[in-house]
Each structure stands twice: as C-alpha cells, then as structure tokens.
Design a protein around this motif. Structure first.
Motif, PDB file in Angstrom:
ATOM      1  N   ILE A  36       4.574   3.256  -0.698  1.00 42.81           N
ATOM      2  CA  ILE A  36       4.949   2.230   0.288  1.00 42.81           C
ATOM      3  C   ILE A  36       4.492   0.852  -0.198  1.00 42.81           C
ATOM      4  CG2 ILE A  36       4.563   1.380   2.637  1.00 42.81           C
ATOM      5  CD1 ILE A  36       4.429   4.335   3.537  1.00 42.81           C
ATOM      6  N   ARG A  37       3.272   0.783  -0.706  1.00 43.84           N
ATOM      7  CA  ARG A  37       2.772  -0.500  -1.240  1.00 43.84           C
ATOM      8  C   ARG A  37       3.669  -1.020  -2.361  1.00 43.84           C
ATOM      9  NH1 ARG A  37      -2.010  -1.777   0.972  1.00 43.84           N
ATOM     10  NH2 ARG A  37      -3.570  -0.151   1.381  1.00 43.84           N
ATOM     11  N   ALA A  38       4.195  -0.083  -3.175  1.00 39.07           N
ATOM     12  CA  ALA A  38       5.019  -0.464  -4.322  1.00 39.07           C
ATOM     13  C   ALA A  38       6.476  -0.719  -3.947  1.00 39.07           C
ATOM     14  CB  ALA A  38       4.939   0.621  -5.390  1.00 39.07           C
ATOM     15  N   GLY A  39       6.837  -0.477  -2.684  1.00 39.43           N
ATOM     16  CA  GLY A  39       8.214  -0.668  -2.250  1.00 39.43           C
ATOM     17  C   GLY A  39       9.138   0.474  -2.629  1.00 39.43           C
ATOM     18  N   GLU A  40       8.566   1.617  -3.031  1.00 38.02           N
ATOM     19  CA  GLU A  40       9.364   2.760  -3.467  1.00 38.02           C
ATOM     20  C   GLU A  40       9.622   3.762  -2.342  1.00 38.02           C
ATOM     21  OE1 GLU A  40       7.573   2.791  -8.031  1.00 38.02           O
ATOM     22  OE2 GLU A  40       6.637   4.020  -6.465  1.00 38.02           O
ATOM     23  N   VAL A  90       2.742   8.468  14.764  1.00 39.28           N
ATOM     24  CA  VAL A  90       3.163   7.068  14.575  1.00 39.28           C
ATOM     25  C   VAL A  90       3.771   6.940  13.179  1.00 39.28           C
ATOM     26  CG1 VAL A  90       2.365   4.669  14.389  1.00 39.28           C
ATOM     27  CG2 VAL A  90       1.338   6.196  16.076  1.00 39.28           C
ATOM     28  N   ALA A  91       4.889   6.226  13.067  1.00 47.10           N
ATOM     29  CA  ALA A  91       5.466   5.922  11.756  1.00 47.10           C
ATOM     30  C   ALA A  91       4.607   4.876  11.053  1.00 47.10           C
ATOM     31  CB  ALA A  91       6.900   5.423  11.900  1.00 47.10           C
ATOM     32  N   ILE A  92       4.433   5.051   9.747  1.00 48.41           N
ATOM     33  CA  ILE A  92       3.655   4.114   8.931  1.00 48.41           C
ATOM     34  C   ILE A  92       4.603   3.432   7.955  1.00 48.41           C
ATOM     35  CG2 ILE A  92       1.763   3.867   7.283  1.00 48.41           C
ATOM     36  CD1 ILE A  92       0.623   6.516   8.411  1.00 48.41           C
ATOM     37  N   THR A  93       4.663   2.115   8.028  1.00 50.24           N
ATOM     38  CA  THR A  93       5.459   1.309   7.101  1.00 50.24           C
ATOM     39  C   THR A  93       4.546   0.224   6.517  1.00 50.24           C
ATOM     40  OG1 THR A  93       6.156  -0.295   8.775  1.00 50.24           O
ATOM     41  CG2 THR A  93       7.519   1.698   8.541  1.00 50.24           C
ATOM     42  N   LYS A  94       5.120  -0.685   5.763  1.00 51.07           N
ATOM     43  CA  LYS A  94       4.315  -1.788   5.221  1.00 51.07           C
ATOM     44  C   LYS A  94       3.669  -2.603   6.336  1.00 51.07           C
ATOM     45  CE  LYS A  94       5.838  -2.927   0.567  1.00 51.07           C
ATOM     46  NZ  LYS A  94       6.427  -3.958  -0.318  1.00 51.07           N
ATOM     47  N   ASP A  95       4.310  -2.637   7.505  1.00 49.22           N
ATOM     48  CA  ASP A  95       3.817  -3.468   8.602  1.00 49.22           C
ATOM     49  C   ASP A  95       2.462  -3.017   9.137  1.00 49.22           C
ATOM     50  OD1 ASP A  95       6.071  -5.025   8.449  1.00 49.22           O
ATOM     51  OD2 ASP A  95       7.144  -3.964  10.047  1.00 49.22           O
ATOM     52  N   ASN A  96       2.194  -1.702   9.139  1.00 48.80           N
ATOM     53  CA  ASN A  96       0.917  -1.198   9.675  1.00 48.80           C
ATOM     54  C   ASN A  96       0.150  -0.365   8.653  1.00 48.80           C
ATOM     55  OD1 ASN A  96       2.603   1.007   9.674  1.00 48.80           O
ATOM     56  ND2 ASN A  96       2.153   1.658  11.772  1.00 48.80           N
ATOM     57  N   LEU A  97       0.486  -0.539   7.391  1.00 47.75           N
ATOM     58  CA  LEU A  97      -0.094   0.295   6.330  1.00 47.75           C
ATOM     59  C   LEU A  97      -1.611   0.201   6.274  1.00 47.75           C
ATOM     60  CD1 LEU A  97       0.747   2.175   3.970  1.00 47.75           C
ATOM     61  CD2 LEU A  97       0.679   0.164   2.494  1.00 47.75           C
ATOM     62  N   ASP A  98      -2.154  -0.993   6.429  1.00 49.49           N
ATOM     63  CA  ASP A  98      -3.601  -1.169   6.306  1.00 49.49           C
ATOM     64  C   ASP A  98      -4.372  -0.409   7.379  1.00 49.49           C
ATOM     65  OD1 ASP A  98      -3.250  -2.758   4.089  1.00 49.49           O
ATOM     66  OD2 ASP A  98      -3.380  -4.651   5.186  1.00 49.49           O
ATOM     67  N   THR A  99      -3.759  -0.197   8.526  1.00 49.84           N
ATOM     68  CA  THR A  99      -4.424   0.535   9.611  1.00 49.84           C
ATOM     69  C   THR A  99      -4.656   1.994   9.244  1.00 49.84           C
ATOM     70  OG1 THR A  99      -3.384  -0.905  11.250  1.00 49.84           O
ATOM     71  CG2 THR A  99      -4.235   1.204  12.054  1.00 49.84           C
ATOM     72  N   TYR A 100      -3.734   2.567   8.480  1.00 56.13           N
ATOM     73  CA  TYR A 100      -3.777   4.018   8.223  1.00 56.13           C
ATOM     74  C   TYR A 100      -4.059   4.373   6.764  1.00 56.13           C
ATOM     75  CZ  TYR A 100      -1.710   4.264  12.859  1.00 56.13           C
ATOM     76  OH  TYR A 100      -1.481   4.133  14.218  1.00 56.13           O
ATOM     77  N   ALA A 101      -4.192   3.392   5.903  1.00 55.27           N
ATOM     78  CA  ALA A 101      -4.346   3.675   4.475  1.00 55.27           C
ATOM     79  C   ALA A 101      -5.546   4.564   4.184  1.00 55.27           C
ATOM     80  CB  ALA A 101      -4.447   2.367   3.688  1.00 55.27           C
ATOM     81  N   GLU A 102      -6.689   4.264   4.796  1.00 55.26           N
ATOM     82  CA  GLU A 102      -7.900   5.030   4.476  1.00 55.26           C
ATOM     83  C   GLU A 102      -7.807   6.493   4.910  1.00 55.26           C
ATOM     84  OE1 GLU A 102     -12.740   4.969   5.227  1.00 55.26           O
ATOM     85  OE2 GLU A 102     -11.529   3.236   5.787  1.00 55.26           O
ATOM     86  N   PRO A 103      -7.477   6.804   6.185  1.00 56.61           N
ATOM     87  CA  PRO A 103      -7.406   8.220   6.560  1.00 56.61           C
ATOM     88  C   PRO A 103      -6.264   8.977   5.884  1.00 56.61           C
ATOM     89  CG  PRO A 103      -6.663   6.831   8.369  1.00 56.61           C
ATOM     90  CD  PRO A 103      -7.259   5.930   7.346  1.00 56.61           C
ATOM     91  N   CYS A 104      -5.291   8.257   5.349  1.00 59.11           N
ATOM     92  CA  CYS A 104      -4.174   8.912   4.656  1.00 59.11           C
ATOM     93  C   CYS A 104      -4.414   9.058   3.154  1.00 59.11           C
ATOM     94  CB  CYS A 104      -2.884   8.128   4.878  1.00 59.11           C
ATOM     95  SG  CYS A 104      -2.244   8.221   6.564  1.00 59.11           S
ATOM     96  N   THR A 105      -5.507   8.537   2.653  1.00 61.68           N
ATOM     97  CA  THR A 105      -5.782   8.582   1.220  1.00 61.68           C
ATOM     98  C   THR A 105      -6.733   9.735   0.913  1.00 61.68           C
ATOM     99  OG1 THR A 105      -5.430   6.199   1.003  1.00 61.68           O
ATOM    100  CG2 THR A 105      -6.666   7.289  -0.750  1.00 61.68           C
TER     101      THR A 105
END
Length: 330
Positions: free
Chosen positions: A272-276, A314-329
């Motif tokens: 998502i960060r890379a736009g792919e 909740v859907a995760i897109t670039k708009d809210n990526l920072d909120t969920y990046a840590e628990p999804c990594t």
C-alpha cells in the motif's frame, strides 16, 4: 500529632488496598495457574496463523497456563484426529481454528460431551452449532468481505467495465465462504464490476502467484483484468509478484491493476505504501489472540463470556495506513 495520625491512617489504608489488590490477583491466578490448553489450527507456515498461535501461547503463559499448539495443513481428517487426542489427554480447554466448518462438528460434539470447554477462533463453524462452544472470537468475515468490496468499488468507480478475479482462501472452511459472500453482496450493487474468475489457493502465497500468472495470461487477449481480490495480504502479495513478472502495471489508473485484500500483514502494508495495493482490512492476529485468551480466563474465573466476540472490521488504505501499520506488521 494530628498530622502524624493522619499519615499513619493513610499508610494503613494504602497497605490495606495493596493487600486487597494482591489477594484479588492471587485468586485470579489460582483460577488459571497450571491450566492446560490445546490450540488446534492450520499450518503455521501461514504468517497470520503463526502470529495468532504465538500470541495465544504468550498471553496464556502470562496467566500461568500452558498451551500446546497442534497444526494441520488444511487437512480436516487430521484435525478431527487431533481433537480426539485432546479429549483423551485431559486438557482443561480446547481452543480451535477449524480447518473445515462441518468436518470439525462431530469430534467437537464428542469433546463437548466429554465436558471440555471449547473456544472457536477466527474461523466459524457451520450455522446451528452454537451450542457446541463457549465463545467465538474473531472478525465477522462477511463484514470483512463487505468493507473490501466497498474499497474495490471506490477504486473502480471511474471504469465503465471492470473485470475482477478472486484469489481466495480455502473455500472448504468458514472464513473464505463468508468473506466471499460479503464481498459479492457489495459488488453486485455496482453494475460496472463483473467477477470473471474465482480461484481457491488455500491461503498459500506460492499457489496464489502461480494461479495469478495463469489468470493474467488467460485474460490478456480480452484486455486484461482490472482488479484482483487476494483474500489475505500474503495471497495479494503472490498476485503482485505475478503481476510484476507478467509486466502488468499496478495502481488505480485506467490501465493499471487494482489489488485489494482483507487480512492485513506486513506484505500489504508495504505494498500500500508503494502504491502497488489499494487496500487491506483489519484482521490482526495479536488482537485476536489477546481477546481469545481473555475469554478463556473469564471462563475459568466464572465471569460472563460473550457468545460471539466480533472484532472491528475496517478497510485500510493510504488514508488510514499509519493507524494500523504497527499491529498489521508481523
């Protein structure tokens, strides 16, 4: 003297509170200490399953419980045998992510009849089996499918005709069919979107890459695919690798392939960060594992336990990526 008296009184009260707190914790620990838990699940070569299993182990250990993890490579017969083994080995509770929503029912019925409390995690059983288990803990998978369908519809809203392929998890068990149904319910409301293929890759990354490559070749003469729903981020990762190998551009522009998913992992966050990749969704193993152990602890402490503990979708897109990046990594 008045101030000394007040200080002594305050000290005694604080000491009494600490004693009470310690005693309460000791009572709670006594309910869980030494309990033996069996956790039955799919193969831990899947990153989501691996993190879920390790979280359950860690959280249970912190409560003085011992967890034995038994895995199966999506083999319902093997998992049924494992359930029978757990019954015979005097565990205190059975926690299970069912491989098959129906094949697990007969052995779980035997487990219940043997007095074993059962907790269903992530993958629901077939409808009408609610009396078999204490609690289900996980996402409502129809809702995960819906939020993914909505994300896809948003990404494709400017395309007059969009061909979409679905690369799914195992359609023999409770997660993928429900997620698929929710996704289709939303997509059917958008006449510009057509589902042209559904491929079951049983959540496997390498299989997803191979199948996606075949799909790109199959539809190349028809102008290619507009989008692929890779049902988990490791599946979407396989799709993206295949797209790169086939020279299929990724993104949301008219001539680019849109990739969506609904089971967040590091793969998806990076893509998502890379736009792919356009989106993923909030299915997070640490959250599920912690909620599962909390339910088991509540049961042993004779506290009320909710029958269905649905976690937020909740859907995760670039708009809210920072909120969920840590628990999804992971």
């Amino acid at each position: 003297m008045g101030r000394i008296h007040k200080s002594i009184t305050a000290g005694l009260v604080a000491a009494a509170c600490l004693f009470t707190f310690g005693a309460t914790n000791a009572v709670a620990d006594n309910h869980t200490k030494g309990k033996k838990i069996a956790y039955l699940t799919a193969t831990t070569s899947n990153p989501f399953i691996a993190k879920l299993a390790s979280t359950i182990e860690e959280e249970a250990k912190a409560k003085g419980m011992e967890v034995t993890v038994l895995t199966s490579p999506f083999d319902p017969a093997l998992q049924s045998q494992q359930i029978n083994d757990v019954i015979a080995q005097n565990y205190d509770a059975l926690v299970i992510t069912p491989i098959s929503e129906r094949a697990a029912v007969p052995p779980l019925t035997a487990a219940k009849n043997a007095g074993l409390p059962i907790f269903i995690v992530n993958s629901p059983l077939a409808e009408g089996t609610e009396d078999l288990y204490v609690s289900f803990v996980g996402e409502n998978h129809a809702e995960l499918g819906k939020v993914t369908g909505e994300a896809l519809a948003e990404a494709l809203k400017d395309r007059k005709e969009a061909k979409v392929a679905l690369v799914t998890g195992s359609l023999a068990e409770g997660v993928a069919p429900r997620r698929l149904a929710g996704f289709k319910e939303v997509v059917e409301k958008h006449p510009n979107i057509s589902i042209v293929a559904t491929e079951d890759v049983k959540w496997d990354t390498a299989t997803a890459e191979r199948v996606a490559g075949q799909l790109f070749a199959r539809y190349a003469a028809q102008g290619g695919l507009d989008a692929v729903y890779g049902m988990a981020d490791n599946v979407a990762h396989g799709v993206i690798l295949a797209a790169k190998s086939a020279g299929v551009p990724l993104g949301t522009n008219e001539d680019e392939l849109v990739v969506v998913s609904s089971n967040c992992m590091k793969f998806g966050i990076d893509h998502i960060r890379a736009g792919e990749q356009y989106s993923t969704a909030t299915q997070m193993p640490t959250r599920t594992g912690k909620a599962t152990v909390a339910a088991v602890v509540d049961f042993f402490e004779d506290k009320p336990v909710e029958k269905h503990q649905f976690l937020e979708a909740v859907a995760i897109t670039k708009d809210n990526l920072d909120t969920y990046a840590e628990p999804c990594t992971f």
